[in-house]
Design a protein around this motif. Structure first.
Motif, PDB file in Angstrom:
ATOM      1  N   PRO A  73      36.528  34.687  40.546  1.00 19.96           N
ATOM      2  CA  PRO A  73      35.703  34.593  39.335  1.00 19.96           C
ATOM      3  C   PRO A  73      36.411  33.878  38.190  1.00 19.96           C
ATOM      4  CG  PRO A  73      36.453  36.861  39.682  1.00 19.96           C
ATOM      5  CD  PRO A  73      37.170  35.995  40.691  1.00 19.96           C
ATOM      6  N   VAL A 115      35.213  37.333  33.265  1.00 18.27           N
ATOM      7  CA  VAL A 115      34.075  38.211  33.560  1.00 18.27           C
ATOM      8  C   VAL A 115      33.658  38.911  32.260  1.00 18.27           C
ATOM      9  CG1 VAL A 115      33.252  40.086  35.011  1.00 18.27           C
ATOM     10  CG2 VAL A 115      35.049  38.558  35.860  1.00 18.27           C
ATOM     11  N   LEU A 164      28.525  39.626  39.574  1.00 16.66           N
ATOM     12  CA  LEU A 164      29.661  39.755  40.493  1.00 16.66           C
ATOM     13  C   LEU A 164      29.480  41.014  41.359  1.00 16.66           C
ATOM     14  CD1 LEU A 164      32.195  38.046  40.742  1.00 16.66           C
ATOM     15  CD2 LEU A 164      33.311  39.544  39.087  1.00 16.66           C
ATOM     16  N   ALA A 173      32.950  32.099  41.609  1.00 13.61           N
ATOM     17  CA  ALA A 173      31.956  32.827  40.802  1.00 13.61           C
ATOM     18  C   ALA A 173      32.068  32.432  39.333  1.00 13.61           C
ATOM     19  CB  ALA A 173      32.158  34.336  40.974  1.00 13.61           C
TER      20      ALA A 173
END
Ligand SMILES: NC(=O)c1ccc[n+]([C@@H]2O[C@H](COP(=O)([O-])OP(=O)(O)OC[C@H]3O[C@@H](n4cnc5c(N)ncnc54)[C@H](OP(=O)(O)O)[C@@H]3O)[C@@H](O)[C@H]2O)c1
Length: 322
Positions: free
Chosen positions: A156, A159, A198, A223
């Motif tokens: 990712p 986040v 996620l 991501a």
């Protein structure tokens, strides 16, 4: 017969994953029991943890991934192990013990348990990097695939979501600092991804579904969210959604480095900054385009499996920064 997903590292992302699995339990069969493991289960008395339906959650297990003898009992009977443990600060040795050797301990034990491994890495993972966070993230990925070739690794960008450590932290800083800082010219780019997107991805990967397992086996999923923002854009968003007015001050990299050298010596706090974090902020943190051959993106998987797209930060930030 219910299957069992072990969530190894119940922090910000881990508890949202537990919620996503528990919510999907009403339409995804077989029922998945969620086993949360933590170094300090007593600290997990949070509303996020308490709100999980007890029918889906097994008693917490204490687990330190640097102690291999603790892993087999914790993973006993697991169908899926979600490896989430990571650190942001510490000595190079700490990064190696947790993000590399610790991740390797988890992968070995997941294989012994016969469980599918889902391993949370990060954009920027790079074996050649001199930054311990980035280097050990890459070594952790290698260990995951070496012991569990059918693992799925997720990389990712930043986040975001209630309780996050970046937007939330600058929102806190904006309460008492007379300005918000950006390093350099503030042009480093990020592609922030919503924690619940996620979590939906991990819920999907955790399904006991042969087709999905085949699709995601041995793959890296990149991501990112729908928007790319510069560091300066992010500070502007923090000010907009907290309703505060502060100047955004450009801090030269060299000064950032000196700040890091001082702040990294203090106990962890909202002001924590290390020299390595300053270096990391020099590199863009976005999903590569095109993707490396054979790899996948969160956006494609959400479209294919949920007929949905990644959530914009503009939709979510006002809900928790205000
Ligand atoms: N948040 C982001 O923006 C972001 C971006 C990219 C990648 N990631 C990756 O995603 C993963 C989860 O991130 P997060 O934001 O949820 O982090 P987090 O809230 O800090 O959670 C990490 C968890 O790891 C646990 N932990 C640390 N050392 C451990 C050890 N030796 N044994 C067992 N548990 C240990 C911590 O437990 P204790 O409470 O016991 O300390 C904590 O609950 C990490 O690998 C991180 O690198 C996060």
């Amino acid at each position: 017969m219910p299957s069992k997903v072990v969530i190894c590292g119940a922090g910000f992302i881990g508890l949202r994953i537990a919620h996503a699995i528990s919510q999907a339990n009403s339409f995804v069969k077989p029922l998945r029991h969620i086993q949360i493991s933590s170094r300090s289960p007593e600290k997990l008395d949070t509303s996020l943890h308490r709100d999980l339906p007890s029918a889906h959650v097994l008693p917490l297990v204490p687990l330190d991934i640097t102690k291999p003898e603790m892993l087999d009992p914790a993973f006993h009977g697991a169908n899926v192990v979600v490896s989430l443990v990571g650190v942001l600060t510490g000595s190079p040795k700490t990064f190696e013990e947790i993000q590399w050797q610790g991740a390797e301990n988890v992968a070995r034990a997941a294989r012994r348990a016969g469980a599918k491994l889902v391993h949370m890495s990060a954009l920027g993972a790079n074996k050649d990097s001199k930054i311990p966070y980035e280097r050990t993230k890459a070594l952790g990925e290698d260990a995951a695939f070496r012991h569990c070739p059918d693992a799925t690794v997720i990389r990712p960008s930043l986040v975001f979501g209630p309780g996050d450590g970046f937007f939330g932290r600058f929102a806190q800083l904006s309460k008492f600092l007379p300005f918000l800082p950006v390093f350099g010219d503030g042009s480093t780019r990020f592609q922030p991804v919503f924690v619940d997107d996620l979590a939906r991805l991990v819920e999907l990967v955790s399904r006991d579904d042969a087709e999905i397992r085949r699709e995601l086996s041995g793959r890296i999923v990149y991501a990112g969210g729908p928007d790319i923002f510069t560091f300066r854009d992010i500070m502007k968003m923090v000010l907009k959604y907290t309703g505060r007015t502060r100047p955004i001050i450009h801090v030269p990299w060299a000064i950032g480095n000196v700040q890091g050298a001082m702040l990294e010596k203090l106990p962890p706090s909202v002001l924590t900054l290390t020299r390595d974090q300053v270096k990391q902020l020099k590199h863009d943190n976005t999903v590569p385009s095109p993707l490396p051959p054979g790899e996948l993106s969160l956006a494609d998987l959400l479209r294919k499996h949920f007929q949905d797209k990644p959530t914009s930060a503009h939709r979510i930030l006002p809900k928790y920064l205000a």
